[in-house]
Structures are given as structure tokens and as C-alpha cells.
Scaffold this motif. Structure first.
Motif, mmCIF file in Angstrom:
data_model
loop_
_atom_site.group_PDB
_atom_site.id
_atom_site.type_symbol
_atom_site.label_atom_id
_atom_site.label_comp_id
_atom_site.label_asym_id
_atom_site.label_seq_id
_atom_site.Cartn_x
_atom_site.Cartn_y
_atom_site.Cartn_z
ATOM 1 N N VAL A 11 75.808 -5.811 -9.909
ATOM 2 C CA VAL A 11 75.606 -7.097 -10.580
ATOM 3 C C VAL A 11 76.150 -7.105 -12.004
ATOM 4 O O VAL A 11 76.164 -8.152 -12.636
ATOM 5 C CB VAL A 11 74.099 -7.464 -10.585
ATOM 6 C CG1 VAL A 11 73.611 -7.723 -9.173
ATOM 7 C CG2 VAL A 11 73.270 -6.370 -11.259
ATOM 8 N N ASN A 12 76.576 -5.956 -12.501
ATOM 9 C CA ASN A 12 77.156 -5.907 -13.834
ATOM 10 C C ASN A 12 78.663 -6.146 -13.744
ATOM 11 O O ASN A 12 79.375 -5.415 -13.038
ATOM 12 C CB ASN A 12 76.869 -4.550 -14.484
ATOM 13 C CG ASN A 12 77.375 -4.486 -15.911
ATOM 14 O OD1 ASN A 12 78.541 -4.193 -16.142
ATOM 15 N ND2 ASN A 12 76.498 -4.752 -16.865
ATOM 16 N N ASP A 13 79.137 -7.156 -14.450
ATOM 17 C CA ASP A 13 80.552 -7.539 -14.343
ATOM 18 C C ASP A 13 81.484 -6.424 -14.795
ATOM 19 O O ASP A 13 82.547 -6.211 -14.194
ATOM 20 C CB ASP A 13 80.820 -8.794 -15.176
ATOM 21 C CG ASP A 13 80.127 -10.035 -14.607
ATOM 22 O OD1 ASP A 13 79.831 -10.024 -13.394
ATOM 23 O OD2 ASP A 13 79.883 -10.988 -15.371
ATOM 24 N N ALA B 139 69.915 -4.347 -19.681
ATOM 25 C CA ALA B 139 68.486 -4.639 -19.820
ATOM 26 C C ALA B 139 67.790 -4.301 -18.504
ATOM 27 O O ALA B 139 68.332 -4.545 -17.425
ATOM 28 C CB ALA B 139 68.269 -6.107 -20.168
ATOM 29 N N THR B 140 66.610 -3.724 -18.589
ATOM 30 C CA THR B 140 65.839 -3.402 -17.392
ATOM 31 C C THR B 140 65.320 -4.694 -16.757
ATOM 32 O O THR B 140 64.710 -5.515 -17.454
ATOM 33 C CB THR B 140 64.650 -2.493 -17.737
ATOM 34 O OG1 THR B 140 65.142 -1.292 -18.324
ATOM 35 C CG2 THR B 140 63.830 -2.159 -16.501
ATOM 36 N N PRO B 141 65.556 -4.918 -15.469
ATOM 37 C CA PRO B 141 65.020 -6.119 -14.811
ATOM 38 C C PRO B 141 63.506 -6.201 -14.946
ATOM 39 O O PRO B 141 62.812 -5.180 -14.985
ATOM 40 C CB PRO B 141 65.440 -5.927 -13.346
ATOM 41 C CG PRO B 141 66.642 -5.034 -13.404
ATOM 42 C CD PRO B 141 66.380 -4.108 -14.550
ATOM 43 N N GLY C 34 69.569 -1.895 -14.134
ATOM 44 C CA GLY C 34 70.151 -3.225 -14.141
ATOM 45 C C GLY C 34 71.607 -3.275 -13.746
ATOM 46 O O GLY C 34 72.308 -4.233 -14.081
ATOM 47 N N VAL C 35 72.084 -2.261 -13.017
ATOM 48 C CA VAL C 35 73.480 -2.239 -12.572
ATOM 49 C C VAL C 35 73.610 -2.719 -11.134
ATOM 50 O O VAL C 35 74.588 -3.380 -10.765
ATOM 51 C CB VAL C 35 74.074 -0.816 -12.720
ATOM 52 C CG1 VAL C 35 75.481 -0.745 -12.144
ATOM 53 C CG2 VAL C 35 74.085 -0.405 -14.193
#
Length: 425
Positions: free
Chosen positions: A114-116, A139-141, A106-107
């Protein structure tokens, strides 16, 4: 047996409990020390990785006017071979190279971070240099969460059932290779974190369960030593000791079953099982409990279904699911256990369905963890151990299968075990 003889027995039991508690305390202190070391290892490993990369581009991080703006092929190949997920980011924050795990964690998505928190660290390192290390939970997409194999006749909710997705705990290190290129290393330590949580839960739970019988024994000893011996009180306290002992025996039996369910089952002609026979054997053994709780069990199984497995483990897993379903169902309700073939014909899907209160979303991601107890306990489940669903999960894994949950508050729950069909004839 005289009162004095009974006292001797009681104090011997006290001694055994004390030794057990001391052993648990020593284990806890040792295990925590080991845990600290384990948590430090990823940091040391990533530091060595960046040292290697720096050596690769010249033995140090050069000044900006000395740096090349390109990531040469050999350095890219070196990054790709790292045993942690890596992301290479260019001057526009575009992802020019990424390990597939970076997407599953989820990065990264659609060639961008996509992680701020990670994105800000990349910009900070590019502008000021140095290295940033921090912990991150993601979190896993949904697209990376495995779905259950479909089978004919299932409702829309059941077809949409997914395996439970749990948080990812990541050790993140961000470093600059040159004026344009920044590398992000993602060390997934989720399993270590989950193990640490399970270990702590285990220590707390077992300690509490050891304290309960010791307290009951102490009360019984006080009553036996009293000058005005109250037989009724002694009998009541003896029943409490017996109940605590049964509870401890149940916990030990579950722990032994959990240990047994760690070794994968090798398919052979000797361990071919008819699924219908296994389900009926479990249901027959639950008839007394079913009548006591006022909950009917409905069985439906496609004929001729076979799988390779350990009959004791398969029955134990199905029984744990049915025990849970009955315990959370109101009197007069029914629970179902079904078995059918997946559409691809390669799996047997065993489902246990109840019409109980359902499981809160916050609890669904943890129900398969050892010793985890959700917040919706009732009078039937309040004294449970929290090992039942963990046993189900490990039985599924040891049989090369999976386990999944669908549940919604007020709509009941469906637990599914998906196991490979038997090999050969």
C-alpha cells in the motif's frame, strides 16, 4: 568572606563547568561517530542477505530465460527466517508471503503493498533488475496501536484512548529473485532513530542548562570585582545563581530517577503497595503547590487496589503527572487523579485528568520523549526540563505496564498508567 575569596570560589566553579562542557563536547563527537557506523550496519546486513538469496538460487541472478517463475519452498523458508521483515511480491504485485511486521509498519495491507514508494520500487526492479535501497517513514495503522483497557464509568473519550503512535523509520531494500518474484526487506530502525533524536536533544538541552549558570556566575564575578561594589546587584545576581543551581539539581535528580526506572520490578510480597495510600501521599505533598497555583486536586480510588512496585517511582510518576496537570490548568480549576480496576480485573488504571488547553496532535506523538518540550508552554512551564513524562513512561514500563494519552485542544488532557494488579496475597 572577602571579595577576593569569593572570586576564587567563583573561578573554581567556572573551572568545573568548563571541564563538564569539554566532556560533553567529547562525548558528542564520539557519539556522532558511533552513530554513523550504526546507520551503516543495516545496509551491510541487507546486502549480505541478498547475496545469500542469490547464492541460494544459483550463485548469481540468472537471465530471465534461465529463471524459474516459482518461489520454491526452501527459498521461501529461508526468507521467512530473516531477522528483518520481508515481503515477497509476484508478477501482478500481489503479496504471496509477508512477515506480520510488514503490516504493522504500514507497508502491506490486504495482501497488497500500500506504500506508493515501495510499490514503484518493486515495479522498477522487476523491469530493470538490480537492487534499490532507500529510507522510508511510515505510520502504524490504527488497528495495530494498542488500546487502553476499559474500566467502568469512563467517558467515551476515555474509553477510546489509545497509546501514542509514533512514526516508523525503515531501511528498505528491494531486489529481484527471478522474472516474477521480487523480495522487499524492511529493516525497522525506529528505535535507533528515536535514540539519536533523544541523544541530540540531550546534548543541546544539557549544554544550554550548563551555559545559564556559567553566565550568571560570570556576572556575579564581574560585580564582586568591581571597585564600586553594589551590594543589591550582588544579591540579585546571587539569587540568579541559586535559581540556576536549583534547576541543575532538579535536572540531575530527574536523570538519576530516569536511570533507576530502567530495571523491571520483580513482584514480591515485600513490594505490594496500596494504590490509595500512594495517591494520597502524593496529593498531601502537593497541598502547598496546589494553594499557590489556585488549582484543587480531587482524588478518587477504588478501595483495596494493590500493585507490586517501587513506592518512590510510583509516587514520582504520579507527582510528575499532577505537576503537569496543575501547571497547565487555569487558576480556579481542578485536576483529578483516579484509580480503578480494568474490566478484565488484571490491571490498575491510574488516570490524571486536567481541563487545561490540551495538547496539539503534532506534539502528542513526542510528549513521552526525553527532553521534548511542546509548543504550548506558559509562564509556569517555560523553564521545565522535559523529563517528567519520560520518567512516567519508564516507570510504567519498568512495572510491566503502559502509559497513554488522550488530549484535544480546548478539552484538556488525560494521562493514564496501566499497571498489573499485585500478585498473590
Amino acid at each position: 568572606m572577602s571579595a577576593s575569596d569569593s572570586s576564587v570560589v567563583i573561578f573554581v566553579l567556572f573551572g568545573l563547568l568548563a571541564v563538564t562542557l569539554v566532556g560533553a563536547a567529547i562525548y558528542m563527537l564520539y557519539d556522532r561517530a558511533v552513530g554513523v557506523v550504526v546507520r551503516l550496519l543495516p545496509r551491510l546486513h541487507l546486502s549480505r542477505v541478498f547475496a545469500t538469496l542469490r547464492q541460494r538460487i544459483g550463485g548469481r541472478v540468472p537471465d530471465d530465460d534461465e529463471q524459474s517463475d516459482d518461489l520454491d519452498d526452501s527459498t521461501a523458508a529461508l526468507i521467512a527466517m530473516l531477522d528483518v521483515a520481508s515481503v515477497v511480491v509476484d508478477a501482478t504485485d500481489g503479496v504471496v508471503q509477508a512477515n506480520p511486521d510488514a503490516y504493522a509498519l504500514g507497508v502491506v495491507d490486504d495482501d497488497a503493498i500500500v506504500n506508493d514508494t515501495v510499490r514503484q520500487a518493486v515495479r522498477d526492479v522487476r523491469e530493470h533488475g538490480g537492487r534499490r535501497s532507500f529510507d522510508l517513514t511510515t505510520a502504524t495503522p490504527e488497528r495495530f496501536v494498542p488500546t487502553m483497557p476499559d474500566a467502568p464509568g469512563h467517558t467515551r473519550h476515555q474509553r477510546d484512548m489509545q497509546a501514542v503512535s509514533r512514526p516508523n523509520w525503515i531501511k528498505v531494500t528491494v531486489g529481484r529473485l527471478n522474472s516474477r518474484i521480487v523480495v522487499v526487506l524492511l529493516n525497522d530502525v525506529s528505535e535507533e532513530m528515536r535514540f539519536a533524536q533523544t541523544r541530540d536533544s540531550f546534548i543541546v538541552n544539557v549544554s544550554e542548562q550548563l551555559l545559564a549558570p556559567s553566565e550568571h556566575l560570570e556576572h556575579l564575578a564581574d560585580s564582586l570585582e568591581a571597585e564600586d561594589l553594589d551590594v543589591d546587584r550582588v544579591r540579585a545576581q546571587a539569587r540568579e545563581v541559586r535559581r540556576s543551581s536549583r534547576y541543575m539539581s532538579h535536572m540531575v535528580s530527574d536523570l538519576l530517577l530516569l536511570i533507576k526506572a530502567q530495571e523491571p520490578v520483580t513482584p514480591s510480597e515485600a513490594n505490594r503497595l496500596l494504590v490509595g495510600e500512594q495517591l494520597r501521599a502524593v496529593v498531601d505533598g502537593l497541598q502547598d503547590e496546589s494553594r499557590r497555583l489556585g488549582v484543587d486536586i480531587v482524588v478518587a480510588c477504588d478501595p483495596g487496589l494493590c500493585l507490586n512496585g517501587d513506592a518512590v517511582q510510583i509516587r514520582a510518576a504520579v507527582r510528575k503527572l499532577l505537576d503537569n496537570a496543575m501547571a497547565y490548568s487555569p487558576r480556579g480549576a481542578s485536576v483529578s487523579v483516579t484509580a480503578g480496576l480494568s474490566k478484565d480485573g488484571g490491571h490498575v488504571i491510574i488516570r490524571v485528568i486536567d481541563r487545561g488547553p490540551g495538547i496539539a496532535k503534532a506534539d502528542q506523538s513526542r510528549v513521552f520523549e526525553r527532553f521534548y518540550r511542546g509548543g504550548n508552554q506558559n509562564d509556569r512551564t517555560r523553564e521545565g526540563i522535559g523529563l517528567g513524562l519520560a520518567i512516567v513512561k519508564h516507570v510504567a514500563l519498568t512495572h510491566h505496564g503502559t502509559v497513554a494519552l488522550w488530549s484535544a485542544p480546548g478539552q484538556g488532557s488525560t494521562f493514564s498508567m496501566t499497571l498489573p494488579v499485585a500478585q498473590g496475597r
